[in-house]
Design a protein around this motif. Structure first.
Motif, PDB file in Angstrom:
ATOM      1  N   SER A   1      -3.254 -16.239  37.133  1.00 41.64           N
ATOM      2  CA  SER A   1      -2.588 -17.382  36.517  1.00 41.64           C
ATOM      3  C   SER A   1      -3.152 -18.617  37.201  1.00 41.64           C
ATOM      4  N   ILE A   2      -4.378 -18.961  36.766  1.00 43.25           N
ATOM      5  CA  ILE A   2      -5.135 -20.015  37.467  1.00 43.25           C
ATOM      6  C   ILE A   2      -5.691 -21.044  36.492  1.00 43.25           C
ATOM      7  N   GLY A   3      -5.041 -21.149  35.342  1.00 44.67           N
ATOM      8  CA  GLY A   3      -5.331 -22.255  34.446  1.00 44.67           C
ATOM      9  C   GLY A   3      -6.540 -22.076  33.546  1.00 44.67           C
ATOM     10  N   GLU A   4      -7.064 -23.231  33.091  1.00 40.20           N
ATOM     11  CA  GLU A   4      -8.127 -23.244  32.083  1.00 40.20           C
ATOM     12  C   GLU A   4      -9.495 -23.106  32.745  1.00 40.20           C
TER      13      GLU A   4
ATOM     14  N   HIS B   1       1.097 -21.874  26.965  1.00 39.11           N
ATOM     15  CA  HIS B   1       0.521 -22.912  26.092  1.00 39.11           C
ATOM     16  C   HIS B   1       1.265 -24.223  26.295  1.00 39.11           C
ATOM     17  N   GLU B   2       2.418 -24.162  26.950  1.00 43.48           N
ATOM     18  CA  GLU B   2       3.281 -25.306  27.339  1.00 43.48           C
ATOM     19  C   GLU B   2       4.062 -25.899  26.173  1.00 43.48           C
ATOM     20  N   THR B   3       3.425 -26.149  25.057  1.00 41.54           N
ATOM     21  CA  THR B   3       4.119 -26.504  23.813  1.00 41.54           C
ATOM     22  C   THR B   3       3.108 -26.409  22.683  1.00 41.54           C
TER      23      THR B   3
ATOM     24  N   GLY C   1      10.877 -20.784  30.695  1.00 39.23           N
ATOM     25  CA  GLY C   1      11.914 -21.149  31.661  1.00 39.23           C
ATOM     26  C   GLY C   1      12.311 -22.576  31.391  1.00 39.23           C
ATOM     27  N   PRO C   2      13.499 -22.958  31.872  1.00 40.18           N
ATOM     28  CA  PRO C   2      13.905 -24.349  31.647  1.00 40.18           C
ATOM     29  C   PRO C   2      13.015 -25.319  32.419  1.00 40.18           C
ATOM     30  N   PHE C   3      12.735 -26.476  31.831  1.00 42.80           N
ATOM     31  CA  PHE C   3      12.105 -27.570  32.574  1.00 42.80           C
ATOM     32  C   PHE C   3      13.098 -28.011  33.648  1.00 42.80           C
TER      33      PHE C   3
HETATM   34  N1  SAM Z   1      -2.275 -23.743  37.151  1.00 39.44           N
HETATM   35  C1  SAM Z   1      -1.853 -22.619  36.390  1.00 39.44           C
HETATM   36  C2  SAM Z   1      -1.653 -23.005  34.945  1.00 39.44           C
HETATM   37  O1  SAM Z   1      -1.851 -24.148  34.592  1.00 39.44           O
HETATM   38  O2  SAM Z   1      -1.358 -22.122  34.144  1.00 39.44           O
HETATM   39  C3  SAM Z   1      -0.641 -21.920  36.950  1.00 39.44           C
HETATM   40  C4  SAM Z   1       0.351 -22.731  37.723  1.00 39.44           C
HETATM   41  S1  SAM Z   1       1.411 -23.740  36.752  1.00 39.44           S
HETATM   42  C5  SAM Z   1       2.271 -24.634  37.996  1.00 39.44           C
HETATM   43  C6  SAM Z   1       2.636 -22.563  36.176  1.00 39.44           C
HETATM   44  C7  SAM Z   1       3.679 -23.065  35.219  1.00 39.44           C
HETATM   45  O3  SAM Z   1       4.687 -23.794  35.887  1.00 39.44           O
HETATM   46  C8  SAM Z   1       3.229 -24.015  34.151  1.00 39.44           C
HETATM   47  O4  SAM Z   1       2.610 -23.316  33.112  1.00 39.44           O
HETATM   48  C9  SAM Z   1       4.515 -24.729  33.750  1.00 39.44           C
HETATM   49  O5  SAM Z   1       5.038 -24.230  32.526  1.00 39.44           O
HETATM   50  C10 SAM Z   1       5.468 -24.424  34.916  1.00 39.44           C
HETATM   51  N2  SAM Z   1       6.033 -25.680  35.462  1.00 39.44           N
HETATM   52  C11 SAM Z   1       5.362 -26.715  35.993  1.00 39.44           C
HETATM   53  N3  SAM Z   1       6.203 -27.726  36.299  1.00 39.44           N
HETATM   54  C12 SAM Z   1       7.446 -27.329  35.950  1.00 39.44           C
HETATM   55  C13 SAM Z   1       8.737 -27.943  35.984  1.00 39.44           C
HETATM   56  N4  SAM Z   1       8.900 -29.185  36.437  1.00 39.44           N
HETATM   57  N5  SAM Z   1       9.792 -27.221  35.524  1.00 39.44           N
HETATM   58  C14 SAM Z   1       9.644 -25.961  35.064  1.00 39.44           C
HETATM   59  N6  SAM Z   1       8.440 -25.342  34.997  1.00 39.44           N
HETATM   60  C15 SAM Z   1       7.354 -26.003  35.426  1.00 39.44           C
END
Ligand code: SAM
Ligand code: FES
Length: 353
Positions: free
Chosen positions: A140-143, A164-166, A233-235
């Motif tokens: 889980s290391i992004g794009e 996908h975030e949204t 999960g909830p923001f």
């Molecule tokens: N960098 C990787 C990525 O972009 O997929 C993995 C780490 S990223 C921090 C993991 C997830 O944390 C994100 O996909 C996002 O949905 C969630 N996240 C980040 N900030 C958040 C917040 N303020 N509240 C809830 N979830 C959050």
């Protein structure tokens, strides 16, 4: 409620609703509807996964990130975040400890840290697989570029989580800096699928500016992509971000969405997330009862736990790994389910192999 009951029946039978029907279901905020959805979701998950709950050992190996997602506590412009990066040896030690505690999946999660080149990651994945051939590795290391995803897959990685975030493009734009693009995120997800990873998409519930109509787009997107895993999960606001005064996402809406996702994608691997447990002390148990079947206790060394802060008041930052697994096992058992020691692959993977 009467209309919602019919919609729940239709959703369970056809795995589909019209946009207007999805919206009506999301807008019915009664406890009866939430409970009716959860009961259906439990039926479906128990028919496929029984009472089993899969565990994943989460190693948060770097909080250094080149991205600047506006909601995230470890985004690059947060000068107050205390940065860290685990060494290869530390990552392998976490995995060894996890293995001894019964984990058969290790999730390597981090910011988009340029130090972790393909060469370095390949070496870590190969060593992990050498030591524990019966363990799944999730990244889980992004794009990244497709070639990079392919190299990591060839080195032995099994799964990839990239929320996908949204699926609402306008909302995506407002939550991210200009240099990030929705199109690229989706391209990454499609490429991960093509390569053969078990893929996890997902989104935050209640991110600033999100509407119920945006959530309907998320459900449509999931129907189309058919990911093997979905993380929601909830923001939760982080005090060093521009959203610090925004309201956190609703726990009840998150629970409803977990149930709806279980009905849309019956065999999906669906975690009851740390954010849900942070927003409500019983959140993870409620998530299991709403249809989730995965939990992800933390395996990171306790010295860095308190530094991987995506949002405020994150739970379990002080516990040792052994304590986390003990606590999760007890919580899961208390609501009538059981943590199992297995890789917990998606059914399609089991069929292929
Ligand atoms: N960098 C990787 C990525 O972009 O997929 C993995 C780490 S990223 C921090 C993991 C997830 O944390 C994100 O996909 C996002 O949905 C969630 N996240 C980040 N900030 C958040 C917040 N303020 N509240 C809830 N979830 C959050
Ligand atoms: Fe990169 Fe959050 S902005 S992990």
């Amino acid at each position: 409620m009467e209309r919602s009951e019919k919609l729940i029946d239709k959703l369970a039978q056809t795995r589909d609703l019209t946009d207007e029907e999805f919206l009506a279901l999301l807008e019915d905020e009664t406890e009866e509807t939430r409970e009716a959805l959860a009961a259906r979701a439990r039926e479906v998950r128990e028919a496929i996964h029984g009472k089993d709950v899969y565990i994943r050992g989460l190693v948060e190996f770097s909080n250094i990130c080149k991205n600047d997602c506006k909601y995230c506590g470890i985004r690059r412009s947060n000068r107050n975040a205390e940065r860290y990066r685990l060494t290869e040896e530390q990552i392998l030690e976490c995995a060894d400890m996890g293995y001894d505690l019964g984990f058969r999946t290790v999730v390597l999660q981090g910011g988009e840290d340029p130090y972790f080149t393909d060469d370095r990651l390949e070496q870590i994945i190969r060593k992990l697989k050498d030591r524990h051939p019966d363990c799944a590795v999730t990244l889980s290391i992004g794009e990244r570029e497709k070639e990079s995803y392919q190299r990591l897959f060839d080195a032995g990685a099994d799964r990839y989580l990239l929320r996908h975030e949204t699926a609402d493009e306008e909302l995506y734009k407002s939550l991210h800096p200009e240099e990030m693009s929705f199109a690229h995120r989706i391209k990454c997800l499609r490429e991960l699928k093509e390569i053969g990873y078990q893929v996890g998409a997902g989104f935050m519930v209640g991110s600033p500016g999100q509407t119920k109509a945006s959530l309907v787009k998320d459900l449509r997107f999931l129907q189309d992509l058919k990911p093997e895993m979905v993380g929601i999960g909830p923001f939760i606001p982080h005090h060093d971000t521009e959203y610090k005064d925004c309201e956190a996402g609703s726990v009840n809406l998150t629970l409803k969405l977990l149930s709806i996702i279980r009905l849309l994608l019956p065999d999906v691997l669906l975690p009851s997330t740390t954010a849900l447990g942070t927003a409500d002390p019983m959140g993870r148990e409620k998530g299991i009862l709403a249809g989730a079947n995965v939990v992800m206790p933390n395996l990171s060394p306790s010295s860095v736990r308190g530094k991987y802060l995506l949002y405020d008041n994150k739970i379990c930052t002080g516990d040792e790994a052994a304590e986390c697994i003990r606590c999760m096992t007890a919580r899961v058992a208390k609501v009538g389910y059981q943590v199992v020691q297995s890789r917990g692959d998606h059914v399609s993977y089991k069929e292929k192999n």
